[in-house]
Design a protein around this motif. Structure first.
Motif, PDB file in Angstrom:
ATOM      1  N   VAL A  80       0.860  -1.185   0.000  1.00  0.00           N
ATOM      2  CA  VAL A  80       0.000   0.000   0.000  1.00  0.00           C
ATOM      3  C   VAL A  80       0.893   1.231   0.000  1.00  0.00           C
ATOM      4  O   VAL A  80       1.885   1.289   0.742  1.00  0.00           O
ATOM      5  N   VAL A  81       0.561   2.202  -0.830  1.00  0.00           N
ATOM      6  CA  VAL A  81       1.269   3.483  -0.847  1.00  0.00           C
ATOM      7  C   VAL A  81       0.241   4.602  -0.748  1.00  0.00           C
ATOM      8  O   VAL A  81      -0.679   4.693  -1.564  1.00  0.00           O
ATOM      9  N   GLY A  82       0.402   5.430   0.279  1.00  0.00           N
ATOM     10  CA  GLY A  82      -0.428   6.621   0.421  1.00  0.00           C
ATOM     11  C   GLY A  82       0.336   7.848  -0.036  1.00  0.00           C
ATOM     12  O   GLY A  82       1.540   7.964   0.225  1.00  0.00           O
ATOM     13  N   VAL A  83      -0.333   8.755  -0.729  1.00  0.00           N
ATOM     14  CA  VAL A  83       0.291   9.975  -1.259  1.00  0.00           C
ATOM     15  C   VAL A  83      -0.361  11.185  -0.603  1.00  0.00           C
ATOM     16  O   VAL A  83      -1.576  11.374  -0.707  1.00  0.00           O
ATOM     17  N   LEU A  84       0.460  11.996   0.067  1.00  0.00           N
ATOM     18  CA  LEU A  84      -0.009  13.219   0.708  1.00  0.00           C
ATOM     19  C   LEU A  84       0.738  14.402   0.112  1.00  0.00           C
ATOM     20  O   LEU A  84       1.943  14.548   0.305  1.00  0.00           O
ATOM     21  N   ARG A  85       0.017  15.227  -0.639  1.00  0.00           N
ATOM     22  CA  ARG A  85       0.617  16.423  -1.229  1.00  0.00           C
ATOM     23  C   ARG A  85       0.364  17.611  -0.315  1.00  0.00           C
ATOM     24  O   ARG A  85      -0.776  17.916   0.036  1.00  0.00           O
ATOM     25  N   GLY A  86       1.455  18.252   0.090  1.00  0.00           N
ATOM     26  CA  GLY A  86       1.347  19.361   1.021  1.00  0.00           C
ATOM     27  C   GLY A  86       0.715  20.589   0.405  1.00  0.00           C
ATOM     28  O   GLY A  86       0.642  20.731  -0.826  1.00  0.00           O
ATOM     29  N   GLY A  87       0.290  21.514   1.268  1.00  0.00           N
ATOM     30  CA  GLY A  87      -0.404  22.706   0.809  1.00  0.00           C
ATOM     31  C   GLY A  87       0.505  23.857   0.445  1.00  0.00           C
ATOM     32  O   GLY A  87       0.026  24.890  -0.051  1.00  0.00           O
ATOM     33  N   ARG A  88       1.800  23.713   0.667  1.00  0.00           N
ATOM     34  CA  ARG A  88       2.741  24.771   0.309  1.00  0.00           C
ATOM     35  C   ARG A  88       3.624  24.296  -0.835  1.00  0.00           C
ATOM     36  O   ARG A  88       3.872  23.094  -0.986  1.00  0.00           O
ATOM     37  N   PRO A  89       4.111  25.211  -1.653  1.00  0.00           N
ATOM     38  CA  PRO A  89       4.950  24.802  -2.786  1.00  0.00           C
ATOM     39  C   PRO A  89       6.263  24.189  -2.322  1.00  0.00           C
ATOM     40  O   PRO A  89       6.847  24.612  -1.327  1.00  0.00           O
ATOM     41  N   GLY A  90       6.708  23.186  -3.057  1.00  0.00           N
ATOM     42  CA  GLY A  90       7.968  22.515  -2.748  1.00  0.00           C
ATOM     43  C   GLY A  90       8.114  21.282  -3.600  1.00  0.00           C
ATOM     44  O   GLY A  90       7.145  20.533  -3.808  1.00  0.00           O
ATOM     45  N   GLY A  91       9.317  21.051  -4.091  1.00  0.00           N
ATOM     46  CA  GLY A  91       9.515  19.956  -5.028  1.00  0.00           C
ATOM     47  C   GLY A  91      10.046  18.678  -4.416  1.00  0.00           C
ATOM     48  O   GLY A  91      10.196  17.675  -5.116  1.00  0.00           O
ATOM     49  N   ARG A  92      10.333  18.674  -3.113  1.00  0.00           N
ATOM     50  CA  ARG A  92      10.899  17.473  -2.508  1.00  0.00           C
ATOM     51  C   ARG A  92       9.798  16.474  -2.175  1.00  0.00           C
ATOM     52  O   ARG A  92       8.664  16.830  -1.862  1.00  0.00           O
ATOM     53  N   VAL A  93      10.190  15.200  -2.200  1.00  0.00           N
ATOM     54  CA  VAL A  93       9.264  14.095  -1.932  1.00  0.00           C
ATOM     55  C   VAL A  93       9.976  13.114  -1.016  1.00  0.00           C
ATOM     56  O   VAL A  93      11.039  12.593  -1.371  1.00  0.00           O
ATOM     57  N   ILE A  94       9.424  12.861   0.151  1.00  0.00           N
ATOM     58  CA  ILE A  94      10.020  11.862   1.044  1.00  0.00           C
ATOM     59  C   ILE A  94       9.127  10.638   1.102  1.00  0.00           C
ATOM     60  O   ILE A  94       7.896  10.743   1.200  1.00  0.00           O
ATOM     61  N   ALA A  95       9.750   9.469   1.000  1.00  0.00           N
ATOM     62  CA  ALA A  95       9.051   8.200   1.168  1.00  0.00           C
ATOM     63  C   ALA A  95       9.395   7.658   2.548  1.00  0.00           C
ATOM     64  O   ALA A  95      10.563   7.416   2.856  1.00  0.00           O
ATOM     65  N   LEU A  96       8.369   7.498   3.390  1.00  0.00           N
ATOM     66  CA  LEU A  96       8.526   6.877   4.696  1.00  0.00           C
ATOM     67  C   LEU A  96       8.091   5.425   4.559  1.00  0.00           C
ATOM     68  O   LEU A  96       6.980   5.147   4.123  1.00  0.00           O
ATOM     69  N   ARG A  97       8.954   4.519   4.936  1.00  0.00           N
ATOM     70  CA  ARG A  97       8.692   3.109   4.635  1.00  0.00           C
ATOM     71  C   ARG A  97       8.564   2.261   5.899  1.00  0.00           C
ATOM     72  O   ARG A  97       9.317   2.427   6.857  1.00  0.00           O
ATOM     73  N   ALA A  98       7.598   1.351   5.887  1.00  0.00           N
ATOM     74  CA  ALA A  98       7.443   0.333   6.924  1.00  0.00           C
ATOM     75  C   ALA A  98       7.179  -0.999   6.251  1.00  0.00           C
ATOM     76  O   ALA A  98       6.529  -1.061   5.207  1.00  0.00           O
ATOM     77  N   ASP A  99       7.681  -2.075   6.838  1.00  0.00           N
ATOM     78  CA  ASP A  99       7.391  -3.417   6.337  1.00  0.00           C
ATOM     79  C   ASP A  99       6.263  -4.014   7.161  1.00  0.00           C
ATOM     80  O   ASP A  99       6.067  -3.682   8.328  1.00  0.00           O
ATOM     81  N   THR A 100       5.496  -4.919   6.560  1.00  0.00           N
ATOM     82  CA  THR A 100       4.222  -5.331   7.162  1.00  0.00           C
ATOM     83  C   THR A 100       4.116  -6.821   7.458  1.00  0.00           C
ATOM     84  O   THR A 100       3.152  -7.234   8.131  1.00  0.00           O
TER      85      THR A 100
END
Length: 430
Positions: free
Chosen positions: A66-86
């Motif tokens: 499962v991958v959830g995508v949360l786009r922030g409300g302020r401008p910015g080009g960085r993307v961090i992936a926080l990962r957990a194993d299940t």
């Protein structure tokens, strides 16, 4: 918000969600699922991420990822992936908690198996669900995008199946948008709330090895009329000890056979014996030579007993490699969360974790989070703390995880995410 205010809000949010994180962890611990079978775990994750109103919730990735995508409300080009194993392990649960697992998977290949979260992935999943909850609640302040990556089959899928991080990458699960950093952590038998990091290989390279030693089946009363593969298998197991004498002692390796499988019964000399195990190397370049030596050992030893041997190497996993510039960028966040004295450098190990596939592709780092009643000796070795539950290694049936540590893991996710998106947790040249 100012930087200090944002960090204060993160910590407040983590405290507010802490009790729910513990409840998630207890539920997952009581209902573990093996690699590539994480059906109900994935449903719980997807349902909660959907309830948060994320921009996307992608399901069915590499099986039950499962991958959830949360786009922030302020401008910015960085993307961090926080990962957990299940996923969980085919290990009985003797942790002693009232929420211990009594699950048995009757249908898993090679089973039936008792199933438990003897490696802490229940905690990993719960902590990331908590972080997703807090970040979704302050999305208007985020200058960039967060991917919440819940990965199945970290412990390795059945050998006849694909799965894990490599399959998630093959299915382009993280490509839209692609991360500019991956961050994750693994709970460990280390002092509660301490962060352990390493510049270089945090974990080694690994692969699964399967060796089939074949003889000629015959009645147990007449061994001279057949060819018994069992003594050849025993000789191969003994011979593994010599591999260490043929490898540079300063580049640690571990060749471990964890399962011996035969075909027959007590009064039959069977046709074949299969050895299952892993090859692990602290230095990735050592892997090819160690595999060559092991295959030769199996082949020539079997021949000496009148048998044949075939060896396959499966499920390659690269080392988890933390580049120095990423570690240096992250240390301020770690120290802010747990305190200067509780952030320590650790030696490398020969465990493996296929988060390495993500870190290698996108950059980032992976650290350890202490979660047991331990204290450190002068040389950095974790020892049991007086009056505590002891130091119990991962994959042990008695492995345990301190619930009070979970909120620390949530905070680490939150601070790493916000610092990266704001441009504070980036390599010096980035």
């Amino acid at each position: 918000m100012t930087t200090e205010t944002v960090h204060t809000e993160l910590d407040r949010g983590a405290e507010q969600i802490a009790a729910q994180v513990v409840r998630w962890r207890h539920h997952l611990h009581r209902h573990p699922e093996l690699s590539n079978r994480e059906v109900n775990t994935a449903q719980l994750i997807a349902d909660h991420l959907t309830s948060l109103g994320l921009d996307e919730v992608r399901t069915g990735i590499a099986g039950h990822g499962v991958v959830g995508v949360l786009r922030g409300g302020r401008p910015g080009g960085r993307v961090i992936a926080l990962r957990a194993d299940t996923d969980a392990l085919p290990v009985p649960d003797r942790c002693g908690e009232e929420f211990a697992s009594d699950v048995v998977d009757e249908d898993y290949p090679g089973g039936p198996f008792p199933v438990s979260h003897a490696c802490g992935h229940d905690g990993h999943t719960a902590m990331l669900l908590g972080a997703a909850t807090v970040l979704a609640g302050m999305r208007g302040e985020l200058p960039g995008t967060v991917l919440f990556v819940f990965q199945p089959a970290e412990e390795g899928p059945p050998v006849t199946e694909e799965g894990g991080a490599r399959l998630m990458l093959a299915e382009n699960a993280l490509d839209d948008p692609a991360p500019t950093m991956v961050f994750g952590m693994h709970v460990a038998p280390y002092p509660k709330g301490w962060v352990g990091y390493r510049v270089g290989n945090q974990y080694g390279a690994s692969c699964v090895v399967r060796t089939v030693i074949s003889g000629r089946q015959v009645h147990a009363s007449t061994p001279w009329m057949g060819v018994d593969p069992m003594p050849a298998a025993g000789a191969v197991l003994t011979g593994i000890g010599q591999l260490y004498r043929r490898t540079n002692a300063f580049d640690p390796i571990a060749v471990t056979m964890g399962h011996v499988e035969d075909v027959g019964r007590f009064n039959i000399i069977g046709e074949s014996v299969t050895l299952w195990g892993t090859v692990r190397c602290a230095v990735e370049d050592t892997m090819e030579e160690v595999r060559r030596q092991f295959a030769a050992l199996a082949e020539h030893t079997a021949r000496a007993y009148g048998c044949t041997a075939t060896t396959e190497f499966l499920q390659d996993v690269p080392p988890v490699h933390n580049r120095e510039e990423w570690v240096e960028a992250a240390l301020p966040a770690f120290r802010r969360v747990v305190g200067d004295a509780r952030v320590v450098e650790t030696p490398g190990g020969l465990g493996y974790d296929d988060v390495s596939e993500f870190v290698r592709r996108y950059g980032g780092l992976y650290v350890l989070l202490g979660a047991q009643d331990a204290e450190l000796a002068a040389d950095g070795t974790p020892l049991p703390a007086p009056g505590g539950r002891g130091v119990v290694a991962n994959h042990n049936p008695r492995f345990y995880l301190d619930d009070d540590t979970l909120v620390t893991g949530v905070r680490l996710h939150l601070h790493a995410a916000v610092d990266h998106l704001a441009g504070r947790l980036v390599p010096a040249a980035g």
